[in-house]
Motif scaffolding. Sequence first.
Motif, PDB file in Angstrom:
ATOM      1  N   ARG A 211       0.837  -1.210   0.000  1.00  0.00           N
ATOM      2  CA  ARG A 211       0.000   0.000   0.000  1.00  0.00           C
ATOM      3  C   ARG A 211       0.868   1.255   0.000  1.00  0.00           C
ATOM      4  O   ARG A 211       0.520   2.250  -0.646  1.00  0.00           O
ATOM      5  N   THR A 212       1.989   1.210   0.715  1.00  0.00           N
ATOM      6  CA  THR A 212       2.899   2.359   0.724  1.00  0.00           C
ATOM      7  C   THR A 212       3.506   2.576  -0.651  1.00  0.00           C
ATOM      8  O   THR A 212       3.590   3.709  -1.130  1.00  0.00           O
ATOM      9  N   ILE A 213       3.933   1.512  -1.296  1.00  0.00           N
ATOM     10  CA  ILE A 213       4.502   1.618  -2.643  1.00  0.00           C
ATOM     11  C   ILE A 213       3.470   2.185  -3.608  1.00  0.00           C
ATOM     12  O   ILE A 213       3.784   3.064  -4.431  1.00  0.00           O
ATOM     13  N   ASP A 214       2.225   1.724  -3.506  1.00  0.00           N
ATOM     14  CA  ASP A 214       1.154   2.240  -4.361  1.00  0.00           C
ATOM     15  C   ASP A 214       0.945   3.730  -4.123  1.00  0.00           C
ATOM     16  O   ASP A 214       0.819   4.511  -5.068  1.00  0.00           O
ATOM     17  N   TRP A 215       0.916   4.132  -2.852  1.00  0.00           N
ATOM     18  CA  TRP A 215       0.719   5.556  -2.525  1.00  0.00           C
ATOM     19  C   TRP A 215       1.868   6.390  -3.080  1.00  0.00           C
ATOM     20  O   TRP A 215       1.650   7.456  -3.660  1.00  0.00           O
ATOM     21  N   CYS A 216       3.093   5.898  -2.913  1.00  0.00           N
ATOM     22  CA  CYS A 216       4.262   6.648  -3.377  1.00  0.00           C
ATOM     23  C   CYS A 216       4.261   6.807  -4.898  1.00  0.00           C
ATOM     24  O   CYS A 216       4.446   7.917  -5.421  1.00  0.00           O
ATOM     25  N   CYS A 217       4.061   5.734  -5.607  1.00  0.00           N
ATOM     26  CA  CYS A 217       4.098   5.802  -7.070  1.00  0.00           C
ATOM     27  C   CYS A 217       2.940   6.611  -7.627  1.00  0.00           C
ATOM     28  O   CYS A 217       3.116   7.429  -8.542  1.00  0.00           O
ATOM     29  N   SER A 218       1.758   6.382  -7.074  1.00  0.00           N
ATOM     30  CA  SER A 218       0.586   7.108  -7.554  1.00  0.00           C
ATOM     31  C   SER A 218       0.727   8.601  -7.284  1.00  0.00           C
ATOM     32  O   SER A 218       0.461   9.438  -8.160  1.00  0.00           O
ATOM     33  N   GLY A 219       1.172   8.947  -6.080  1.00  0.00           N
ATOM     34  CA  GLY A 219       1.345  10.355  -5.737  1.00  0.00           C
ATOM     35  C   GLY A 219       2.430  11.022  -6.553  1.00  0.00           C
ATOM     36  O   GLY A 219       2.306  12.190  -6.943  1.00  0.00           O
ATOM     37  N   ALA A 220       3.497  10.290  -6.825  1.00  0.00           N
ATOM     38  CA  ALA A 220       4.565  10.849  -7.649  1.00  0.00           C
ATOM     39  C   ALA A 220       4.080  11.124  -9.060  1.00  0.00           C
ATOM     40  O   ALA A 220       4.344  12.188  -9.639  1.00  0.00           O
ATOM     41  N   LEU A 221       3.339  10.183  -9.637  1.00  0.00           N
ATOM     42  CA  LEU A 221       2.857  10.359 -11.005  1.00  0.00           C
ATOM     43  C   LEU A 221       1.882  11.528 -11.096  1.00  0.00           C
ATOM     44  O   LEU A 221       1.911  12.298 -12.066  1.00  0.00           O
ATOM     45  N   ASP A 222       1.036  11.691 -10.095  1.00  0.00           N
ATOM     46  CA  ASP A 222       0.104  12.812 -10.088  1.00  0.00           C
ATOM     47  C   ASP A 222       0.840  14.143 -10.111  1.00  0.00           C
ATOM     48  O   ASP A 222       0.347  15.127 -10.675  1.00  0.00           O
ATOM     49  N   ARG A 223       2.027  14.188  -9.499  1.00  0.00           N
ATOM     50  CA  ARG A 223       2.758  15.449  -9.384  1.00  0.00           C
ATOM     51  C   ARG A 223       3.770  15.661 -10.505  1.00  0.00           C
ATOM     52  O   ARG A 223       4.309  16.767 -10.642  1.00  0.00           O
ATOM     53  N   LEU A 224       4.034  14.630 -11.282  1.00  0.00           N
ATOM     54  CA  LEU A 224       4.954  14.757 -12.410  1.00  0.00           C
ATOM     55  C   LEU A 224       4.233  14.816 -13.752  1.00  0.00           C
ATOM     56  O   LEU A 224       4.763  15.365 -14.718  1.00  0.00           O
ATOM     57  N   GLY A 225       3.049  14.230 -13.821  1.00  0.00           N
ATOM     58  CA  GLY A 225       2.306  14.200 -15.076  1.00  0.00           C
ATOM     59  C   GLY A 225       2.668  13.005 -15.931  1.00  0.00           C
ATOM     60  O   GLY A 225       1.803  12.334 -16.478  1.00  0.00           O
ATOM     61  N   PHE A 226       3.942  12.737 -16.080  1.00  0.00           N
ATOM     62  CA  PHE A 226       4.458  11.577 -16.803  1.00  0.00           C
ATOM     63  C   PHE A 226       5.812  11.254 -16.189  1.00  0.00           C
ATOM     64  O   PHE A 226       6.495  12.126 -15.655  1.00  0.00           O
ATOM     65  N   ALA A 227       6.205   9.990 -16.249  1.00  0.00           N
ATOM     66  CA  ALA A 227       7.446   9.603 -15.578  1.00  0.00           C
ATOM     67  C   ALA A 227       7.876   8.216 -16.001  1.00  0.00           C
ATOM     68  O   ALA A 227       7.089   7.414 -16.518  1.00  0.00           O
ATOM     69  N   THR A 228       9.130   7.920 -15.759  1.00  0.00           N
ATOM     70  CA  THR A 228       9.661   6.564 -15.853  1.00  0.00           C
ATOM     71  C   THR A 228       9.584   5.934 -14.460  1.00  0.00           C
ATOM     72  O   THR A 228       9.413   6.643 -13.457  1.00  0.00           O
ATOM     73  N   PRO A 229       9.721   4.614 -14.357  1.00  0.00           N
ATOM     74  CA  PRO A 229       9.770   4.002 -13.020  1.00  0.00           C
ATOM     75  C   PRO A 229      10.856   4.600 -12.128  1.00  0.00           C
ATOM     76  O   PRO A 229      10.644   4.796 -10.928  1.00  0.00           O
ATOM     77  N   ALA A 230      12.009   4.911 -12.706  1.00  0.00           N
ATOM     78  CA  ALA A 230      13.096   5.489 -11.912  1.00  0.00           C
ATOM     79  C   ALA A 230      12.691   6.853 -11.353  1.00  0.00           C
ATOM     80  O   ALA A 230      13.026   7.191 -10.207  1.00  0.00           O
ATOM     81  N   GLU A 231      11.976   7.640 -12.140  1.00  0.00           N
ATOM     82  CA  GLU A 231      11.545   8.955 -11.658  1.00  0.00           C
ATOM     83  C   GLU A 231      10.480   8.816 -10.576  1.00  0.00           C
ATOM     84  O   GLU A 231      10.440   9.622  -9.635  1.00  0.00           O
ATOM     85  N   LEU A 232       9.624   7.823 -10.681  1.00  0.00           N
ATOM     86  CA  LEU A 232       8.635   7.590  -9.625  1.00  0.00           C
ATOM     87  C   LEU A 232       9.323   7.187  -8.325  1.00  0.00           C
ATOM     88  O   LEU A 232       8.972   7.670  -7.247  1.00  0.00           O
ATOM     89  N   ALA A 233      10.313   6.301  -8.407  1.00  0.00           N
ATOM     90  CA  ALA A 233      11.021   5.862  -7.206  1.00  0.00           C
ATOM     91  C   ALA A 233      11.780   7.006  -6.559  1.00  0.00           C
ATOM     92  O   ALA A 233      11.879   7.086  -5.331  1.00  0.00           O
ATOM     93  N   ALA A 234      12.305   7.914  -7.380  1.00  0.00           N
ATOM     94  CA  ALA A 234      13.135   9.001  -6.854  1.00  0.00           C
ATOM     95  C   ALA A 234      12.325  10.152  -6.278  1.00  0.00           C
ATOM     96  O   ALA A 234      12.875  10.976  -5.540  1.00  0.00           O
ATOM     97  N   PHE A 235      11.033  10.234  -6.595  1.00  0.00           N
ATOM     98  CA  PHE A 235      10.272  11.423  -6.206  1.00  0.00           C
ATOM     99  C   PHE A 235      10.253  11.613  -4.690  1.00  0.00           C
ATOM    100  O   PHE A 235      10.630  12.660  -4.173  1.00  0.00           O
ATOM    101  N   TRP A 236       9.773  10.611  -3.957  1.00  0.00           N
ATOM    102  CA  TRP A 236       9.783  10.682  -2.492  1.00  0.00           C
ATOM    103  C   TRP A 236      11.075  10.095  -1.939  1.00  0.00           C
ATOM    104  O   TRP A 236      11.422  10.357  -0.782  1.00  0.00           O
ATOM    105  N   ASP A 237      11.734   9.278  -2.741  1.00  0.00           N
ATOM    106  CA  ASP A 237      13.023   8.675  -2.417  1.00  0.00           C
ATOM    107  C   ASP A 237      12.958   7.741  -1.216  1.00  0.00           C
ATOM    108  O   ASP A 237      13.875   7.710  -0.408  1.00  0.00           O
ATOM    109  N   HIS A 238      11.844   6.978  -1.076  1.00  0.00           N
ATOM    110  CA  HIS A 238      11.911   5.937  -0.071  1.00  0.00           C
ATOM    111  C   HIS A 238      11.296   4.607  -0.502  1.00  0.00           C
ATOM    112  O   HIS A 238      10.957   3.777   0.321  1.00  0.00           O
ATOM    113  N   ILE A 239      11.203   4.425  -1.830  1.00  0.00           N
ATOM    114  CA  ILE A 239      10.948   3.071  -2.318  1.00  0.00           C
ATOM    115  C   ILE A 239      12.054   2.707  -3.301  1.00  0.00           C
ATOM    116  O   ILE A 239      12.783   3.568  -3.790  1.00  0.00           O
ATOM    117  N   LYS A 240      12.178   1.408  -3.587  1.00  0.00           N
ATOM    118  CA  LYS A 240      13.247   0.927  -4.443  1.00  0.00           C
ATOM    119  C   LYS A 240      12.814   0.947  -5.902  1.00  0.00           C
ATOM    120  O   LYS A 240      11.623   0.874  -6.217  1.00  0.00           O
TER     121      LYS A 240
END
Length: 403
Positions: A211-240
Amino acid sequence: MNTLTLSNSEARRLFLDRHALAENPAGEARGPALLDMIRRLGFVQLDSINTVARAHDLILFSRRPRYRPKHLKTLYEKDRALFEHWTHDAAVIPMEYYAWWQLRRERDAEYLRSRWREGRRDGYETRFQPVLDQIRAQGPLCSSDVGADEKRGSGGWWDWHPSKTALEYLWRSGALCVVGRDGFRKRYDLTERMIDEALCRPLQSPEDTARTIDWCCSGALDRLGFATPAELAAFWDHIKLAEARDWCTNELAAGRLQPVRITGADGAVRDCLARPGIGDDPALNTPPTARLRVLSPFDPALRDRKRAERLFGFDYRIEIFVPEAKRRYGYYVFPVLEGDRLVGRVDMKAFRDRDELVVRAIWPERGIRWGKGRTQAFESELSRLIRLAGVSSWRFEDGWLRA
């Protein structure tokens, strides 16, 4: 179905919209309105350098010119609507996100013990209980208030005394929280005394982590508009990265993501992911405000230097750690945004003892003509900035316009 390709102009518009830089900077800048802006950005990075204004203050001011530093201090220290922890660096984050940082706190606990053991920070673990007992008895404390009998070093992170190291570890792992700052020194208190217990529950199962990973990735994508997996992981910087990749694979299979190709400033096309229907987003066809404004080097839109270069053709490097003789521009140079383009960078500093802001140099980007109209727009921005900088006037040094 054909993969959607966004032109460079469309990609810039979408990206700036998600970072609250497309609309005209205006509106209320305190209390709930300020909290809404921080929610929209996700977090605001903290930084102590104050050549004009501290990074967090300029980030918020560039979007809401009514903002003043006291508004963030009230929201953080009085209203307790924010907490402080790490993303890619120290940041203030909406308090309702605190529970989502449990994964980061647990991973930091393991990572820091390993890292600091290799760094031979002997003795800090024996200081955990004495530090907790002192804070319990005396209330919030700074690093200078603990370990009075311990040797003080230079103050750099590599030379913390054991109780300072214990404070940092207990904060990063969750036993303590930061409740404010004196100047720029953190004040620590017991988490159990300051944070709602419901937000502090440890992760109990792999489902909690998912659930944390889902929240992190979903929230990152909402704030970037578009992204790669690496950019999603780096946004909050606490998932792998592997966790972000797995999330993207699952979301694509479920139809909750779509592939999208993003055209860079140099014409190169890069594969990314976005929400379904991104091609109908109104931001794609809405030109950003033409208002010229100065951004912090740590602005969320510029934090990822490689993405800024791909999207805007803006090659930026902060030079505070570069020897002066080797600097290309200056110690702390501010990017300048106009419409959907980064049009230049400016070296300037507020001399508060002289009550003036001095512009030492402006370097227009390649292909940008810095004429009378742009100079007037920049002067208008300076007239706004001096209110944040705490001075009453500004001036240009001779030879300020550089090739």
